[in-house]
Structure formats: structure tokens, C-alpha cells
Write a protein that holds these residues in place. Structure first.
Motif, PDB file in Angstrom:
ATOM      1  N   UNK A 117      10.323   2.716  14.615  1.00 33.02           N
ATOM      2  CA  UNK A 117      11.179   3.010  13.462  1.00 33.02           C
ATOM      3  C   UNK A 117      12.292   3.981  13.829  1.00 33.02           C
ATOM      4  N   UNK A 132      10.033  -4.568   7.927  1.00 35.79           N
ATOM      5  CA  UNK A 132       8.882  -4.291   8.773  1.00 35.79           C
ATOM      6  C   UNK A 132       7.624  -4.001   7.981  1.00 35.79           C
ATOM      7  N   UNK A 133       7.787  -3.741   6.688  1.00 28.58           N
ATOM      8  CA  UNK A 133       6.602  -3.410   5.906  1.00 28.58           C
ATOM      9  C   UNK A 133       6.413  -4.335   4.702  1.00 28.58           C
ATOM     10  N   UNK A 172     -10.066 -14.834   8.738  1.00 31.85           N
ATOM     11  CA  UNK A 172     -10.853 -14.322   9.849  1.00 31.85           C
ATOM     12  C   UNK A 172     -12.048 -15.243  10.083  1.00 31.85           C
ATOM     13  N   UNK A 173     -12.273 -15.597  11.342  1.00 31.35           N
ATOM     14  CA  UNK A 173     -13.437 -16.437  11.625  1.00 31.35           C
ATOM     15  C   UNK A 173     -14.676 -15.579  11.564  1.00 31.35           C
ATOM     16  N   UNK A 200      -3.304 -16.338  10.446  1.00 33.70           N
ATOM     17  CA  UNK A 200      -4.609 -16.514  11.057  1.00 33.70           C
ATOM     18  C   UNK A 200      -5.117 -15.323  11.834  1.00 33.70           C
ATOM     19  N   UNK A 201      -4.217 -14.691  12.592  1.00 36.69           N
ATOM     20  CA  UNK A 201      -4.709 -13.647  13.489  1.00 36.69           C
ATOM     21  C   UNK A 201      -4.995 -12.334  12.796  1.00 36.69           C
ATOM     22  N   UNK A 202      -4.445 -12.127  11.592  1.00 38.66           N
ATOM     23  CA  UNK A 202      -4.694 -10.806  11.001  1.00 38.66           C
ATOM     24  C   UNK A 202      -5.300 -10.789   9.633  1.00 38.66           C
ATOM     25  N   UNK A 227       0.828  -1.194   0.000  1.00 37.64           N
ATOM     26  CA  UNK A 227       0.000   0.000   0.000  1.00 37.64           C
ATOM     27  C   UNK A 227       0.874   1.261   0.000  1.00 37.64           C
ATOM     28  N   UNK A 228       0.580   2.183  -0.938  1.00 38.04           N
ATOM     29  CA  UNK A 228       1.428   3.360  -1.103  1.00 38.04           C
ATOM     30  C   UNK A 228       1.433   4.246   0.143  1.00 38.04           C
ATOM     31  N   UNK A 229       0.276   4.343   0.788  1.00 37.58           N
ATOM     32  CA  UNK A 229       0.214   5.194   1.963  1.00 37.58           C
ATOM     33  C   UNK A 229       1.037   4.617   3.116  1.00 37.58           C
ATOM     34  N   UNK A 230       1.072   3.281   3.197  1.00 33.42           N
ATOM     35  CA  UNK A 230       1.908   2.672   4.228  1.00 33.42           C
ATOM     36  C   UNK A 230       3.379   2.978   3.958  1.00 33.42           C
ATOM     37  N   UNK A 232      -4.720   3.472   7.405  1.00 31.79           N
ATOM     38  CA  UNK A 232      -3.400   2.912   7.087  1.00 31.79           C
ATOM     39  C   UNK A 232      -2.718   2.256   8.281  1.00 31.79           C
ATOM     40  N   UNK A 235      -1.141  -1.225  10.047  1.00 30.15           N
ATOM     41  CA  UNK A 235      -0.520  -2.464   9.587  1.00 30.15           C
ATOM     42  C   UNK A 235      -1.371  -3.621  10.119  1.00 30.15           C
ATOM     43  N   UNK A 236      -2.017  -4.385   9.229  1.00 25.46           N
ATOM     44  CA  UNK A 236      -2.973  -5.388   9.691  1.00 25.46           C
ATOM     45  C   UNK A 236      -2.341  -6.514  10.500  1.00 25.46           C
ATOM     46  N   UNK A 237      -1.023  -6.690  10.388  1.00 29.63           N
ATOM     47  CA  UNK A 237      -0.386  -7.794  11.102  1.00 29.63           C
ATOM     48  C   UNK A 237       0.110  -7.380  12.487  1.00 29.63           C
ATOM     49  N   UNK A 238      -0.158  -6.129  12.879  1.00 30.32           N
ATOM     50  CA  UNK A 238       0.215  -5.694  14.223  1.00 30.32           C
ATOM     51  C   UNK A 238      -1.046  -5.339  15.002  1.00 30.32           C
ATOM     52  N   UNK A 297      -3.569  10.139   7.369  1.00 29.22           N
ATOM     53  CA  UNK A 297      -4.102   9.977   6.022  1.00 29.22           C
ATOM     54  C   UNK A 297      -5.608   9.796   6.046  1.00 29.22           C
ATOM     55  N   UNK A 304       6.209  -8.453   5.596  1.00 26.37           N
ATOM     56  CA  UNK A 304       4.948  -8.910   6.179  1.00 26.37           C
ATOM     57  C   UNK A 304       3.754  -8.672   5.263  1.00 26.37           C
ATOM     58  N   UNK A 305       3.756  -7.543   4.539  1.00 22.49           N
ATOM     59  CA  UNK A 305       2.631  -7.274   3.648  1.00 22.49           C
ATOM     60  C   UNK A 305       2.575  -8.289   2.511  1.00 22.49           C
ATOM     61  N   UNK A 307      -7.709 -11.195   6.463  1.00 24.43           N
ATOM     62  CA  UNK A 307      -9.154 -11.304   6.277  1.00 24.43           C
ATOM     63  C   UNK A 307      -9.577 -12.711   5.863  1.00 24.43           C
ATOM     64  N   UNK A 357      -6.937  -6.514  17.209  1.00 29.54           N
ATOM     65  CA  UNK A 357      -6.365  -6.469  15.858  1.00 29.54           C
ATOM     66  C   UNK A 357      -7.152  -5.476  15.024  1.00 29.54           C
ATOM     67  N   UNK A 358      -6.477  -4.814  14.078  1.00 29.33           N
ATOM     68  CA  UNK A 358      -7.168  -3.807  13.268  1.00 29.33           C
ATOM     69  C   UNK A 358      -8.485  -4.301  12.687  1.00 29.33           C
ATOM     70  N   UNK A 359      -8.540  -5.565  12.241  1.00 30.44           N
ATOM     71  CA  UNK A 359      -9.766  -6.022  11.593  1.00 30.44           C
ATOM     72  C   UNK A 359     -10.938  -6.158  12.566  1.00 30.44           C
TER      73      UNK A 359
END
Ligand SMILES: Nc1ncnc2c1ncn2[C@@H]1O[C@H](COP(=O)(O)OP(=O)(O)OP(=O)(O)O)[C@@H](O)[C@H]1O
Ligand SMILES: [Mg+2]
Lengths: 255, 259
Positions: free
Chosen positions: B104, A159-160, A251-252, A244-246, A139-142, B87, B89-92, B83, A163-164, A248, B132-134
Motif C-alpha cells: 500500500x 485492493x480491499x 474449501x475442500x 476456489x482457493x480462498x 470488515x471494519x477492521x480491514x 484480520x 485478507x482471505x484472498x491473499x 487487532x 475482492x471482499x 470457505x 492460505x489464511x484458511x
């Protein structure tokens, strides 16, 4: 449950088909029972062959995992690198295994090492393509968030971007897991050897078909299928643990 | 030399991307410390680009832009950006997301935990660290995003339509929270929005922009007293200002289409 029912139906249909054939052609489609018997009768040989194939598949898969991840990282660094290397990656994927097999035998000798190399080749491409795609579609904003925080290139990658890219990586891994046992069997078929370890499932298939032991041939098919299930099941478990935890898609629905 | 009371100063700033048409032209404005300045204008008039210039995410093509007496790049440590999308981070989890900027920058964990707790308390999300974010609603995610920006104790906060994607009720509540946090922390802020009412409620000054190229067409001072709260929305002078800004916005838009 539904799958079990469907399986039972399939076995019934299969058996019916066997008895539907005229007597002199029944050998074309042995009954499931005959296949089971062949499995039992050849158990020691088949077990050893399965172990050999499994070894080759795991080794090739592991190599693809390590080098595929590394290659994807390198490819993701710049569009220039991607443009320069992609044609050669494609070339690797487009060359049929039977053409490459003799070369591998020449370089690595017949047996396990060649089998692993061929498996590696088959698994490598889907892994690299998917992982690279993931690494470059952050994601560009990230990315801007990280830039604003003065993140180093290194931090941005670890870190980005990494994982993404994980969901993409696991998609590639699932494809590779399905291909790994197939690759190992084909590799064994074209570069296997009875020397030393006695060959794997592909080699065994060659022997059985030359000896007209068709029930045993079917047993080999069944084992190969089971190996495929084992591999993809393992990867599915792994991706659940990692995402699993993050993510979609894992997601359960009920939470 | 910018006057001592300027924290951000645009002098004749223009911006274009590559060989494209000018996106911003002739931007001149001085922000005083602690001010909240809003930009409203038609879509594509360069509001986001304006914020990205201040953030140093892209450079000016012409003119001079000073941030905290330095270039935007040098002043980056004083800035935080919120923003339009959260934005995260879905894994944190929430806690780690809020800590990202400090992680950072190599801030030690103990220190991070302190600013994280303070920031989450400010946005009303204390106790949600492990979520979690979701698992969060849109408004909660936006709060996390805001908290993340606040951990840096920024001198300057840049907000690009932060509440644009939220429902009216949540939006109103977050506006009031933002006012309350600002009263405590006193940063300077630049706020982009499509909502005139939001701009008037939050700002000291509202700039109305026109498109192609983006220019500052009108400046409206908002002399409403602080603290501003939900009550402020009912005040006559607030409503008059909303009407005034809307009128200027319409003029700017028709001028642009006529040109
Ligand atoms: N990186 C870029 N490269 C080229 N053109 C760009 C770039 N970023 C923005 N633009 C152009 O600059 C103009 C202004 O864009 P900007 O995003 O600043 O508008 P905006 O006022 O924020 O619009 P909106 O209200 O829709 O968010 C647009 O015409 C856009 O196409
Ligand atoms: Mg914008």
C-alpha cells in the motif's frame, strides 16, 4: 447419479401419465419420445432459434455484468447516492416486462436488440443489489488496517472492497445466470420478430402454440431449461476459478 | 513541549463520540521510548478507544495527544496496529498478506520480500509463505498478523488483545515470542489485555482502568528483570505483582459499580 435416477423415474411417470389420459386429451401431455421426435423434425428451425436466443441472452447478460458492476461501484461510494438511486432501481425491477417490451421495440426495434435489453433488465437488479451489499459490508477492521497504512481511496476500493465483495458478486451472478435465458425467451415472446434472423425460442413457442404443435412446444421448453443449466453451470465454474482457493464455501473438506 | 524522552504523551485527554457520554476522561500519561505499557480494565472502559486515539483512527475531544513529537495523524507512518482478530485478507496467501502494508505504501517488490522474510522468520513461520489464511490455525494467523505489523519496522506497536482468542498454551508461547522479538527490535508498545498475568509478564508499567468514563485508576510499575521467559512466571516477585494488579483491578471495578 441420484439425479439421473430421479430423471429416469420422472420420464417413466410422465409417460404413464400420458397413457393415463383419455384418448382425446392425450395431446395435452405428449410423451418424451414424441417430444424427442419433434426436436429432430424441427432441428434446423429450433437450432437457429436457440442460437438467436442464446445471442440475446449472452448480450443482455454481458451488459448486465458490465453495467451492474459499474452501478454497484457507484452505489457503494456513499449512502447518499444509495438513498437517492435505490427507489429508481426498484422501479426498474418492479415494472413487468410485457409493459416495457413495446417501449423497447419502439426504441431499439424488434428482434435481437430488444431481447438483449429485456434480458439486461432482468439480470441487472440481482447483480447490483448483491454486489453493492458486498461492497459496503467489508470488515471494519480491514478497512481500519488500510486506513492505518495510509491507503488511498482507490487502493481501498480495488485492493480491499472489490475482492471482499467477490463472493456476493458471484451470488448475484448465479441468480442472473438463471434469469438470463428466461429473460431472453420472455423478451423474444413479447418483442421477437421473424424478420431477418427468424426470431428466437420465445417467438418459436408462439408459432408452435398457434399451430397446435404441442410436442414441438415441449421441445422449446426443454431447450430453454438446458440453456438455463448451461448458464448457471458456466457461472459456477467461473466462481470456482475465482474463489476456489480462498473462500470457505469452496474449501475442500479433505484438505 | 514534551520532554525529549517522551514518545507518546497524553495530557488531560478526553474522548466522547458525538453527543454520547464521555468514554475517556482526564487521561494523562507519558510513555518513554522502548517502554511496553499495558492497559487492563473492565469491558467497555475505553481501552480500544485509547489505542485508536494513538493510531489517529479517531480524534481526541479534549486535551493534547502527542505521538513522536507530532499529532497522531502525522505520526501514522511510525505506527503499526495488531487487532484482536488476525484480520488477514482471505484472498491473499501468507506472503502477500504480510506484504500488504508495504504494498500500500508503494515499497518495491524486492524490498518487500526482504522485510517479509525477516518478519516471518521472527514469528516462526518461515516456509509458510504460500499457505492460505484458511489453512492456518488461530495461533498461526495471529503470528501472520504480528509479522505484518513488524514489516513496517514501527517505532510504536499497538496491540489490542492480540492473544485474547487463543488457547492458554498458544497464548503463553506467543507471549514469550513477543518478548523475544521486542528484545531484538526495541519498539515502544501499548498492549490491551484482559489477562492480568499477561500484562505483568510483558509490561514495564500496567495501568488499571475504571469505566464510565474510562480513567486511569492505578499505575503499577513492573520492575522484573529482562530477559523475561517462561521461567519468569514461576518467580515469586512476578506472582506478587499479579496479585497486586488483580487487587487494584477489583477495587477499580467495585468503585465503578458503587458510583
Ligand atoms: N465509534 C464509536 N461510536 C460510539 N461509541 C463508541 C465508539 N467506539 C466505542 N464506543 C463506546 O466507547 C466505550 C468504550 O469502548 P471500547 O471499545 O474502547 O471499550 P474496551 O475497553 O476496548 O472494551 P472491551 O474490553 O470490551 O474491548 C463503549 O461504551 C463503546 O460503546
Ligand atoms: Mg476493546
Amino acid at each position: 447419479m441420484v439425479a439421473l435416477l430421479a430423471g429416469a423415474l420422472l420420464v417413466a411417470l410422465w409417460t404413464a401419465a400420458h397413457y393415463g389420459l383419455s384418448d382425446d386429451r392425450r395431446y395435452l401431455l405428449p410423451t418424451p419420445l414424441a417430444v424427442l421426435e419433434a426436436l429432430g423434425a424441427n432441428a434446423p428451425v429450433l437450432a437457429r432459434a436457440t442460437c438467436n436466443t442464446l445471442e440475446g441472452a449472452l448480450l443482455g447478460f454481458g451488459l448486465a455484468l458490465a453495467f451492474g458492476g459499474l452501478a454497484a461501484l457507484v452505489l457503494s461510494l456513499s449512502p447518499l447516492v444509495r438513498a437517492g438511486l435505490s427507489p429508481y432501481l426498484m422501479l426498474l425491477q418492479l415494472t413487468p416486462v410485457p409493459v416495457l417490451a413495446p417501449l423497447f421495440v419502439l426504441w431499439a426495434g424488434p428482434g435481437l436488440r430488444s431481447v438483449a435489453l429485456i434480458t439486461f433488465l432482468v439480470c441487472f437488479f440481482p447483480l447490483v443489489v448483491n454486489t453493492t451489499q458486498g461492497l459496503v459490508s467489508t470488515d471494519r477492521q480491514l478497512v481500519e488496517l488500510f486506513r492505518m497504512c495510509r491507503a488511498s481511496r482507490w487502493q481501498e476500493i480495488w485492493r480491499l472492497r472489490v475482492p471482499a465483495a467477490l463472493p456476493y458478486f458471484f451470488t448475484g451472478l448465479r441468480i442472473a445466470a438463471i434469469l438470463a435465458p428466461i429473460g431472453a425467451v420472455i423478451g423474444d415472446y413479447s418483442a421477437g420478430s421473424s424478420a431477418g434472423d427468424g426470431g428466437g425460442l420465445g417467438f418459436q413457442a408462439l408459432i408452435y402454440s398457434s399451430q397446435a404443435k404441442y410436442p414441438a412446444l415441449f421441445a422449446v421448453v426443454a431447450i430453454t431449461g438446458a440453456l438455463g443449466f448451461l448458464f448457471s453451470g458456466g457461472v459456477l465454474l467461473l466462481s470456482r476459478l475465482a474463489l476456489g482457493h480462498w473462500h470457505e464455501s469452496y474449501a475442500r473438506r479433505d484438505v | 513541549m514534551p520532554p525529549a524522552s517522551a514518545i507518546v504523551e497524553f495530557r488531560g485527554v478526553a474522548k466522547k463520540f458525538g453527543d454520547g457520554p464521555p468514554v475517556l476522561a482526564d487521561i494523562t500519561l507519558t510513555a518513554r521510548p522502548g517502554e511496553l505499557i499495558s492497559f487492563v480494565g473492565p469491558s467497555g472502559c475505553g481501552k480500544s478507544t485509547l489505542l485508536r486515539l494513538i493510531a489517529g483512527l479517531t480524534g481526541v475531544s479534549d486535551g493534547v495527544l502527542t505521538v513522536d513529537g507530532r499529532t497522531p495523524e502525522q505520526a501514522a507512518a511510525e505506527l503499526a496496529f495488531v487487532f484482536q482478530e488476525p484480520t488477514l485478507l482471505p484472498w491473499l496467501n501468507v506472503a502477500r498478506n504480510v506484504e500488504v502494508p508495504q504494498t500500500l505504501r508503494g515499497v518495491p517488490a524486492a524490498e518487500r520480500a526482504v522485510s517479509r522474510a525477516r518478519a516471518l522468520a521472527l514469528v516462526g513461520l518461515a516456509g509458510r509463505e504460500a499457505a492460505w489464511p484458511r489453512q492456518l490455525s488461530g495461533g498461526q494467523k495471529m503470528r501472520v498478523s504480528l509479522a505484518r505489523a513488524l514489516t513496517l519496522a514501527p517505532k510504536i506497536l499497538l496491540l489490542d488483545e492480540p492473544f485474547g482468542a487463543l488457547d492458554e498454551l498458544t497464548r503463553g508461547r506467543l507471549q514469550e515470542e513477543l518478548l523475544a522479538i521486542r528484545a531484538q527490535q526495541g519498539w515502544t508498545a501499548f498492549f490491551v489485555t484482559h489477562s492480568v498475568a499477561e500484562a505483568v509478564l510483558l509490561s514495564d508499567r500496567v495501568f488499571v482502568m475504571a469505566a464510565s468514563p474510562g480513567r486511569l485508576r492505578a499505575e503499577i510499575a513492573v520492575p522484573l528483570a529482562y530477559p523475561r521467559t517462561a521461567e519468569t512466571r514461576l518467580a515469586r516477585d512476578y506472582q506478587d505483582l499479579v496479585v497486586e494488579v488483580s487487587r487494584r483491578l477489583r477495587v477499580a471495578e467495585t468503585a465503578a459499580t458503587a458510583a
